[in-house]
Design a protein around this motif. Structure first.
Motif: not given
Length: 354
Positions: A84-89, A254-261, A263-273
């Motif tokens: 839902a995020v990576k291809p569109f970003s 490509i670099l921005i996409q890797v760090y963005f996605n 980072g977002l996954a890492y933060l969402l996992n942390r927020a979800s516990g």
């Protein structure tokens, strides 16, 4: 921490320099290695990947896979990022950087093709190499295996529609031979080999035999990773020297996409516990790409010498060093991650500062 992990930046830099130099001075050797492929899947590279991931798969007890639903938060986050995020970003970043900011510096006739290649690259989540990244972050191997298998199943039905939607094509040519062979070589074969080896070792001396075998295989896995890096840059040594500016500009989104996605996954996992041992591989799976499939799809759609093919190849060059940097970030931030309120609530962990 191993010597490899402690001096990661040095090893990666040396492998890149050696690979480019060898690719430039002895291109015939790399052309020979590169030609050893079937359905756009390079066989020597497949062997190196086996050496990298089989030691990690030996650790997996398949009976424990039934507990993988305990990691539903990580699975949900990874699927959300991948589909839902990576291809569109990437489509947005491609348009912004290649279609607008860098447009005056690139060949006008190839602009749309470059963007198409970036989209194809982002639409296929990685398979084999994520076992390496997961192991380097001390990730949960059962989660990693289950997540990769789930992504492969979804990719069979979702890759073509997602790419077609973002490229504005009524239909795309999916290189099914590449997709099927890659899944077989990078998932099925090493899983079967690892489980045969695991059962044999257990029959000899139980877990002690497995630990002894891993003590021998683990360094071999690291060597295979470094050789893979040399080969990747050796294959494209001539292109890097001939078109350094184009490759550098294509690497930016490509670099921005890797760090963005990631980072977002890492933060969402942390927020979800979710636990850190799941959040690490989740972030890495969410950010990495299935470059064999991407390169094959770009060539089949746009041709071998197209901008799309070159863009996917740049993804190959960026993949290993940038994912190793994400591994470093995930490992260094573990203390911060586990101080998250949601993580402490779900795992019962309390940091020393608390």
């Amino acid at each position: 921490m191993s010597i490899f992990e402690r001096y990661l930046t040095i090893w990666v830099g040396l492998c890149i320099i050696i690979g480019v130099a060898l690719g430039h001075f002895i291109p015939g050797v790399f052309q020979l290695l590169g030609s050893a492929e079937y359905a756009n899947v390079n066989i020597p590279m497949a062997v190196l990947i086996w050496l990298m991931i089989i030691p990690m798969l030996v650790r997996i007890d398949f009976a424990s896979l039934r507990h993988v639903t305990n990691y539903w938060r990580g699975i949900g986050v990874t699927l959300f990022i991948n589909w839902a995020v990576k291809p569109f970003s990437m489509a947005l970043l491609g348009w912004l950087f290649i279609g607008y900011l860098f447009r005056p510096l690139l060949p006008e006739a190839q602009i749309e093709s470059y963007i198409a290649g970036l989209i194809i690259l982002a639409a296929a989540p990685c398979t084999a190499m994520v076992f390496v990244w997961s192991n380097l972050t001390r990730g949960e191997p059962h989660f990693t295996l289950s997540q990769v298998a789930l992504n492969d199943a979804i990719m069979i039905v979702a890759f073509a529609p997602v790419v077609a939607l973002l490229l504005g094509l009524s239909a795309i040519t999916v290189p099914w031979a590449t997709l099927v062979l890659s899944v077989a070589l990078y998932i099925i074969v090493p899983v079967i080999a690892a489980q045969i080896l695991r059962r044999y070792l257990l029959s000899q001396d139980g877990m002690e035999a497995i630990n002894k075998a891993l003590a021998f295989l683990q360094p071999l896995s690291i060597v295979a990773l470094l050789v893979t890096l040399v080969m990747l840059f050796g294959f494209q040594g001539e292109q890097i020297i001939a078109q350094p500016l184009v490759i550098a500009l294509l690497a930016v989104p490509i670099l921005i996409q890797v760090y963005f996605n990631s980072g977002l996954a890492y933060l969402l996992n942390r927020a979800s516990g979710e636990q850190h041992c799941v959040a690490g591989p989740s972030a890495l799976i969410g950010a990495s790409n299935f470059f064999e499939l991407a390169v094959a799809a770009a060539i089949s759609l746009f041709g071998f010498n197209s901008g799309a093919a070159l863009a996917t190849v740049v993804g190959v060059l960026v993949e290993v060093p940038v994912m190793l940097s994400v591994v470093w970030i995930v490992n260094r931030s573990k203390g911060w991650y586990e101080r998250g309120a949601a993580v402490q609530t779900t795992t019962g962990f309390k940091s020393p500062a608390e």
